[in-house]
Design an enzyme around this catalytic site. Structure first.
Site, mmCIF file in Angstrom:
data_model
loop_
_atom_site.group_PDB
_atom_site.id
_atom_site.type_symbol
_atom_site.label_atom_id
_atom_site.label_comp_id
_atom_site.label_asym_id
_atom_site.label_seq_id
_atom_site.Cartn_x
_atom_site.Cartn_y
_atom_site.Cartn_z
ATOM 1 N N TYR A 1 -10.737 2.955 5.110
ATOM 2 C CA TYR A 1 -9.707 2.510 4.169
ATOM 3 C C TYR A 1 -10.282 1.515 3.176
ATOM 4 C CZ TYR A 1 -4.907 1.233 2.814
ATOM 5 O OH TYR A 1 -3.735 1.026 2.136
ATOM 6 N N SER B 1 0.795 -1.235 0.000
ATOM 7 C CA SER B 1 0.000 0.000 0.000
ATOM 8 C C SER B 1 0.821 1.274 0.000
ATOM 9 C CB SER B 1 -0.960 0.002 1.195
ATOM 10 O OG SER B 1 -2.038 -0.867 0.955
#
Length: 388
Positions: A178, A82
């Site tokens: 998220y 990420s």
């Protein structure tokens, strides 16, 4: 299985865990001691690289049983997962600075008909994780991709289709959550706005200009050179860490030994603009230094990137592709990353002068008993970075 790319930094530990030392030598000793403690507690390997603006401290430690696969080195390539989101946000803001994209643009403008209610979701919401869109990695259909048991070349549009098949979590802009769907959509928007592929944008705007020769966006599971091997527990030892209702016998694909699976060969390239890049600690620190020092973005766009909102847990905050994280020795900016076999904390000070990277060759979520040691190591590395 819950999201494996979801990697927010844990709440700040007590300062006593860090034990900030009086000088550089003792601080380095503290770092190596904590790295060895983490390996002794079960981590297959760990790489630490700290640049305090004057000198670099870097080292690797690994469990003896992993050496038959590879001798871990500080300059090994690894999956940054990420952390890729920071690159995606950077490219988006470069296009904003050039007038080719606007943060206020609705997704519908660039991707007509792709997202229900796409007229109410802006590019800024995607980058700031406030769109409310479901994370496709939370869908059971993606378990086989992440574990490597059902490899498939998921296209970005297919992953988005999985996500939008679920109801949104909340109204656009209402709060933060998220979701890798946001950054997959962001990559698609970048391609639509620029006329280039996401890979071409990465090479032309980031890796090429910065000469990041060990950083790439792979299209399969292969690494072009020396790389860290990643490991996860075998099915028997994985089971206690899985949520209720997980199918029995779920495990990762790959060679097994010493109660672990070598998951290096799992193809996670469909993570793409949300988490598909590979790099080295040195290359990634060069990228972060260029970003936070203002070499990649004009002042207005860098300010927009660093305008943060609270995350859903703890005291950390999220901007456009970056996390603002408080530690006992000061605030840092960057991102975390997690994919099977790889867990990364990559951060810098506000000016990009000082940087810190801690890589563990195992996902933090599957070893919760070691979280305190791993966080203490990260905090100690930050303290070393700040000379404390």
């Amino acid at each position: 299985m819950r999201t494996l790319l979801r990697t927010t930094t844990a709440a700040v530990l007590a300062a006593a865990l860090v034990g900030a030392a009086a000088g550089p030598a003792s601080a380095t000793d503290r770092l190596t001691d904590l790295a060895e403690d983490l390996v002794a507690a079960g981590a297959p390997g760990v790489v630490v690289r700290v640049d305090d603006g004057r000198r670099v401290t870097e080292f690797a430690r690994q469990a003896p049983w992993t050496r038959r696969d590879h001798r871990l080195r500080p300059d090994d390539r690894f999956r940054v997962a990420s952390n890729t989101k920071t690159v995606t946000a950077t490219i988006a803001l470069q296009l904003v600075a050039e007038g080719r994209l606007a943060l206020a643009d609705p997704v519908e403008r660039w991707l007509p008909g792709v997202v229900p209610n796409g007229g109410a979701i802006t590019v800024e919401m995607l980058l700031k994780q406030t769109s409310g869109l479901y994370d496709f990695l939370d869908d059971p259909r993606l378990v086989g991709l992440i574990t490597g048991q059902e490899p498939r070349r998921w296209r970005p549009a297919e992953l988005v289709a999985v996500a939008v098949g679920h109801p949104p979590l909340f109204a656009p802009g209402e709060r933060w959550d998220y979701s890798n769907t946001n950054y997959t959509l962001a990559g698609m928007v970048l391609e639509s706005a620029s006329g280039l592929t996401y890979g071409e944008l990465v090479e032309r705007r980031v890796t090429g200009p910065l000469r990041l020769t060990d950083t790439r966006l792979p299209t399969d599971a292969t690494f072009p050179g020396p790389h860290a091997h990643g490991y996860e527990p075998d099915a028997e030892h994985l089971a206690p860490h899985l949520p209720p209702g997980t199918p029995p016998g779920l495990g990762f694909a790959g060679p097994e030994h010493h109660d672990h699976v070598d998951v290096t060969g799992i193809d996670v390239s469909p993570a793409w603009a949300a988490g598909g890049m590979t790099s080295t600690a040195r290359d990634w620190q060069r990228f972060q230094s260029a970003l936070f020092s203002g070499r990649l973005l004009p002042r207005e766009q860098l300010r927009a990137m660093l305008a943060t909102v609270p995350q859903d847990t703890g005291t950390d905050r999220y901007g456009l592709g970056v996390m603002e994280v408080g530690t006992p020795c000061g605030t840092v900016w960057g991102h975390t990353g997690g994919l099977p076999g790889y867990s990364t904390h990559a951060f810098a000070d506000r000016t990009g002068t000082r940087t810190v990277t801690v890589l563990t060759t195992r996902m933090e979520r599957f070893a919760p008993e070691n979280t305190a040691v791993e966080q203490a190591l990260f905090h100690a590395a930050v303290c070393r970075m700040y000379g404390r």
